[in-house]
Design an enzyme around this catalytic site. Structure first.
Site, PDB file in Angstrom:
ATOM      1  N   HIS A  95       0.684  -1.314  -0.163  1.00 24.66           N
ATOM      2  CA  HIS A  95       0.122   0.115  -0.192  1.00 24.66           C
ATOM      3  C   HIS A  95       0.977   1.291  -0.054  1.00 24.66           C
ATOM      4  CE1 HIS A  95       0.715  -1.197   4.106  1.00 24.66           C
ATOM      5  NE2 HIS A  95       0.600   0.101   4.393  1.00 24.66           N
ATOM      6  N   HIS A  97       0.995   5.229   1.483  1.00 24.93           N
ATOM      7  CA  HIS A  97       0.270   6.304   2.368  1.00 24.93           C
ATOM      8  C   HIS A  97       0.423   7.719   1.704  1.00 24.93           C
ATOM      9  CE1 HIS A  97       0.532   3.905   6.099  1.00 24.93           C
ATOM     10  NE2 HIS A  97       1.560   3.063   5.524  1.00 24.93           N
TER      11      HIS A  97
END
Length: 147
Positions: A95, A97
């Site tokens: 992922h 951020h």
């Protein structure tokens, strides 16, 4: 955990989604508006991501950045990827951020790292040569062409 969120098995505050990616608000945000951009398919670390998926995630991130800044009234942004446990990744689903930043918010990613030792030019050149030679070695780079 992210696979459950993507399948709808848990509550999530989605701000973007398409067939490849989903973006949602972090439940432990650094600052309000902290968004995670996540591939729908499970990949653990950056090295696992197919190039097309990685490029798409980056496009989604760059599309969201000015919107997150406006919505959170932030002046700046950290874009952070922790790839692997030693790099601080604690959810093993890749992922990105997007962390909205304001002056004096107390969050810090100190670079240069205060504990680092500055290498001499020979050490830097030796590492650059090592990486460069690996790029040119077809057994090391799986035929990857750069440039």
């Amino acid at each position: 955990m992210f696979c459950d969120l993507i399948r709808g098995a848990a509550e999530v505050s989605i701000c973007y989604e398409d067939a490849t990616a989903i973006a949602f608000l972090d439940i432990q945000p650094v600052n309000p508006g902290h968004v995670l951009v996540v591939p729908r398919e499970h990949y653990e670390v950056l090295q696992d991501i197919p190039k097309a998926v990685g490029a798409h995630l980056y496009q989604v991130a760059t599309k969201l950045i000015p919107l997150v800044q406006t919505a959170s009234n932030a002046t700046d942004m950290n874009i952070v990827v922790n790839s692997g446990a030693a790099a601080g990744q604690n959810v093993m689903h890749y992922h990105i951020h997007l962390i909205p930043r304001k002056e004096g918010d107390g969050f810090d990613v100190p670079l240069p790292f205060p504990g680092s030792v500055m290498p001499n030019r020979q050490q830097l050149d030796a590492m650059a040569a090592r990486i460069g030679s690996m790029l040119r070695d077809p057994l090391q780079n799986d035929g990857m062409k750069l440039g």
